[in-house]
Design an enzyme around this catalytic site. Sequence first.
Site, PDB file in Angstrom:
ATOM      1  N   LYS A   1       0.781  -1.360   0.034  1.00  0.00           N
ATOM      2  CA  LYS A   1       0.052   0.055  -0.077  1.00  0.00           C
ATOM      3  C   LYS A   1       0.819   1.060   0.035  1.00  0.00           C
ATOM      4  O   LYS A   1       1.921   1.168   0.712  1.00  0.00           O
ATOM      5  CB  LYS A   1      -0.991  -0.121   1.168  1.00  0.00           C
TER       6      LYS A   1
ATOM      7  N   SER B   1     -12.307   7.242  -2.762  1.00  0.00           N
ATOM      8  CA  SER B   1     -11.241   8.379  -2.431  1.00  0.00           C
ATOM      9  C   SER B   1     -11.016   7.947  -0.884  1.00  0.00           C
ATOM     10  O   SER B   1     -11.715   8.476   0.024  1.00  0.00           O
ATOM     11  CB  SER B   1     -12.591   9.642  -2.341  1.00  0.00           C
TER      12      SER B   1
ATOM     13  N   ASN C   1       4.538   7.085  -6.060  1.00  0.00           N
ATOM     14  CA  ASN C   1       3.335   7.317  -6.573  1.00  0.00           C
ATOM     15  C   ASN C   1       3.292   8.745  -6.724  1.00  0.00           C
ATOM     16  O   ASN C   1       2.976   9.547  -5.430  1.00  0.00           O
ATOM     17  CB  ASN C   1       2.379   6.753  -5.501  1.00  0.00           C
TER      18      ASN C   1
ATOM     19  N   CYS D   1      -1.728  10.393  -6.453  1.00  0.00           N
ATOM     20  CA  CYS D   1      -2.679  10.194  -5.503  1.00  0.00           C
ATOM     21  C   CYS D   1      -3.651  11.300  -5.703  1.00  0.00           C
ATOM     22  O   CYS D   1      -3.598  12.320  -5.391  1.00  0.00           O
ATOM     23  CB  CYS D   1      -2.262   9.961  -4.224  1.00  0.00           C
TER      24      CYS D   1
ATOM     25  N   SER E   1      -6.040   5.716 -10.918  1.00  0.00           N
ATOM     26  CA  SER E   1      -7.161   5.941 -11.105  1.00  0.00           C
ATOM     27  C   SER E   1      -7.370   7.025 -11.938  1.00  0.00           C
ATOM     28  O   SER E   1      -6.822   8.267 -11.962  1.00  0.00           O
ATOM     29  CB  SER E   1      -8.007   6.375  -9.756  1.00  0.00           C
TER      30      SER E   1
ATOM     31  N   GLY F   1      -4.846  -0.848 -15.075  1.00  0.00           N
ATOM     32  CA  GLY F   1      -5.961  -0.301 -15.210  1.00  0.00           C
ATOM     33  C   GLY F   1      -6.892  -0.968 -16.264  1.00  0.00           C
ATOM     34  O   GLY F   1      -6.684  -1.431 -17.375  1.00  0.00           O
ATOM     35  N   GLY F   2      -8.106  -1.336 -15.656  1.00  0.00           N
ATOM     36  CA  GLY F   2      -9.128  -2.075 -16.427  1.00  0.00           C
ATOM     37  C   GLY F   2      -9.099  -3.567 -16.703  1.00  0.00           C
ATOM     38  O   GLY F   2      -9.775  -4.052 -17.678  1.00  0.00           O
TER      39      GLY F   2
ATOM     40  N   GLY G   1      -6.316  -4.038  -9.964  1.00  0.00           N
ATOM     41  CA  GLY G   1      -6.851  -3.162  -8.713  1.00  0.00           C
ATOM     42  C   GLY G   1      -8.377  -3.442  -8.563  1.00  0.00           C
ATOM     43  O   GLY G   1      -8.507  -4.349  -7.630  1.00  0.00           O
ATOM     44  N   THR G   2      -9.175  -2.770  -9.343  1.00  0.00           N
ATOM     45  CA  THR G   2     -10.592  -2.917  -8.937  1.00  0.00           C
ATOM     46  C   THR G   2     -10.893  -4.598  -8.749  1.00  0.00           C
ATOM     47  O   THR G   2     -11.714  -5.100  -7.929  1.00  0.00           O
ATOM     48  CB  THR G   2     -11.496  -2.483  -9.745  1.00  0.00           C
TER      49      THR G   2
HETATM   50  N1  FMN Z   1      -2.843   3.672  -6.492  1.00  0.00           N
HETATM   51  C1  FMN Z   1      -1.842   3.734  -5.634  1.00  0.00           C
HETATM   52  O1  FMN Z   1      -0.615   4.025  -6.425  1.00  0.00           O
HETATM   53  N2  FMN Z   1      -1.486   3.859  -4.339  1.00  0.00           N
HETATM   54  C2  FMN Z   1      -2.701   3.551  -3.606  1.00  0.00           C
HETATM   55  O2  FMN Z   1      -2.453   3.635  -2.131  1.00  0.00           O
HETATM   56  C3  FMN Z   1      -3.908   3.318  -4.271  1.00  0.00           C
HETATM   57  N3  FMN Z   1      -4.890   2.854  -3.600  1.00  0.00           N
HETATM   58  C4  FMN Z   1      -6.112   2.377  -4.191  1.00  0.00           C
HETATM   59  C5  FMN Z   1      -7.189   2.067  -3.224  1.00  0.00           C
HETATM   60  C6  FMN Z   1      -8.360   1.509  -3.806  1.00  0.00           C
HETATM   61  C7  FMN Z   1      -9.415   0.924  -3.265  1.00  0.00           C
HETATM   62  C8  FMN Z   1      -8.540   1.393  -5.340  1.00  0.00           C
HETATM   63  C9  FMN Z   1      -9.719   0.878  -6.157  1.00  0.00           C
HETATM   64  C10 FMN Z   1      -7.362   1.922  -6.048  1.00  0.00           C
HETATM   65  C11 FMN Z   1      -6.119   2.435  -5.381  1.00  0.00           C
HETATM   66  N4  FMN Z   1      -5.188   2.969  -6.269  1.00  0.00           N
HETATM   67  C12 FMN Z   1      -3.863   3.270  -5.742  1.00  0.00           C
HETATM   68  C13 FMN Z   1      -5.252   2.811  -7.697  1.00  0.00           C
HETATM   69  C14 FMN Z   1      -4.760   1.496  -8.291  1.00  0.00           C
HETATM   70  O3  FMN Z   1      -3.437   1.075  -7.876  1.00  0.00           O
HETATM   71  C15 FMN Z   1      -4.936   1.382  -9.730  1.00  0.00           C
HETATM   72  O4  FMN Z   1      -4.005   2.273 -10.237  1.00  0.00           O
HETATM   73  C16 FMN Z   1      -6.346   1.677 -10.432  1.00  0.00           C
HETATM   74  O5  FMN Z   1      -7.326   1.317  -9.473  1.00  0.00           O
HETATM   75  C17 FMN Z   1      -6.382   1.538 -11.685  1.00  0.00           C
HETATM   76  O6  FMN Z   1      -6.521  -0.045 -11.923  1.00  0.00           O
HETATM   77  P1  FMN Z   1      -7.921  -1.158 -11.972  1.00  0.00           P
HETATM   78  O7  FMN Z   1      -8.574  -0.461 -13.075  1.00  0.00           O
HETATM   79  O8  FMN Z   1      -7.325  -2.491 -12.026  1.00  0.00           O
HETATM   80  O9  FMN Z   1      -8.780  -0.645 -10.714  1.00  0.00           O
END
Ligand code: FMN
Length: 312
Positions: free
Chosen positions: A44, A69, A127, A130, A194, A249-250, A271-272
């Site tokens: 994280k 958020s 990162n 954010c 995101s 992403g995605g 991620g998601t």
């Molecule tokens: N990205 C980071 O670089 N650091 C984070 O701490 C971080 N926290 C996240 C928490 C949640 C609940 C989600 C959904 C995303 C977070 N992200 C964070 C972004 C994800 O790492 C990723 O870049 C983004 O969700 C796109 O990927 P996905 O389409 O697979 O969700």
Amino acid sequence: TDLHTSIDKFQFDNVFMNASGVRCYTKDELDELAQSDAGTLVTKSATRAKRLGNPSPRYARLELGSINSMGLPNEGLEYYLDYALNFQKAHPDKPIFLSVAGLSMEENLAMAHTIEDSNFNGLVEFNLSCPNVPGKPQTGYDFDRTQEVLTNLFSFFTKPAGVKLPPYFDLAQFDQMAAILNQFPLKFVNSINSLGNGLMIDPETDTALIKPKGGFGGIGGAYAKPIALANVRAFSQRLDPKIQLIGTGGVTNGRDAYDLILAGASLVQVGTLLQEEGPAAFTRLTRELRAVMQTKGYSAISDFKGQLKVLS
Ligand code: FMN
């Protein structure tokens, strides 16, 4: 079929890993990722001190992804660095990533000094993207600031490192950001974080789905796929070939991962989908990616990485 991949001198036996922030908050969650089919893992995003983050509800599942958020809740750098140091002792052949997200340049540099002075021997993901800390603009959208942060960072930092970037939408932004990144000894660029500041509404109650920031939050999941593909592709065409790409992403199935690799990704983060399905998602994604590769007659990631075709 072989899903082996590498970044710099680091070798991974599977292209899939978690995206930072998802199921990597506690040592137990990190252990679960380590035991899954993922090739590696990232912690994280850490700040210097522990943070509780924004009030809940701060994550919501959407029809095609998620909105969040979180506000960077985390246990603090020391916690994740400690995990990483123990991990590398127990698994010398499995390099991992440490994600760092200072809320100011000073905080980023202080954490970088701590890591530089430690025995950490994996990769550091800074990162710069954010989007969910109220009042703090993203470094990745401020090109002068990005140049300044990286200049200061690489004046002393010698460990293998990369940056996690927000999505860009204008070709001139790719040109400008790539020109900055190419000046530094980065091992990787991770696109995308995101999609910043979306808004979704509950139709029953006419109320924003999440509480922080009046309901504004980062969008992930299937909504992000075309933007992630474009960002990986655009950077693969502009970055020094020594800088590898991580595609994020995605991703909801093996074909999504295949597409990110076609666009130039060496590792694929989830991620998601991981949030919704848990670490078993890596088993399914691995099987599905292998199936796509078999259909195409490919036996290794290098057979198709970056081989996107375009219409002439
Ligand atoms: N990205 C980071 O670089 N650091 C984070 O701490 C971080 N926290 C996240 C928490 C949640 C609940 C989600 C959904 C995303 C977070 N992200 C964070 C972004 C994800 O790492 C990723 O870049 C983004 O969700 C796109 O990927 P996905 O389409 O697979 O969700």
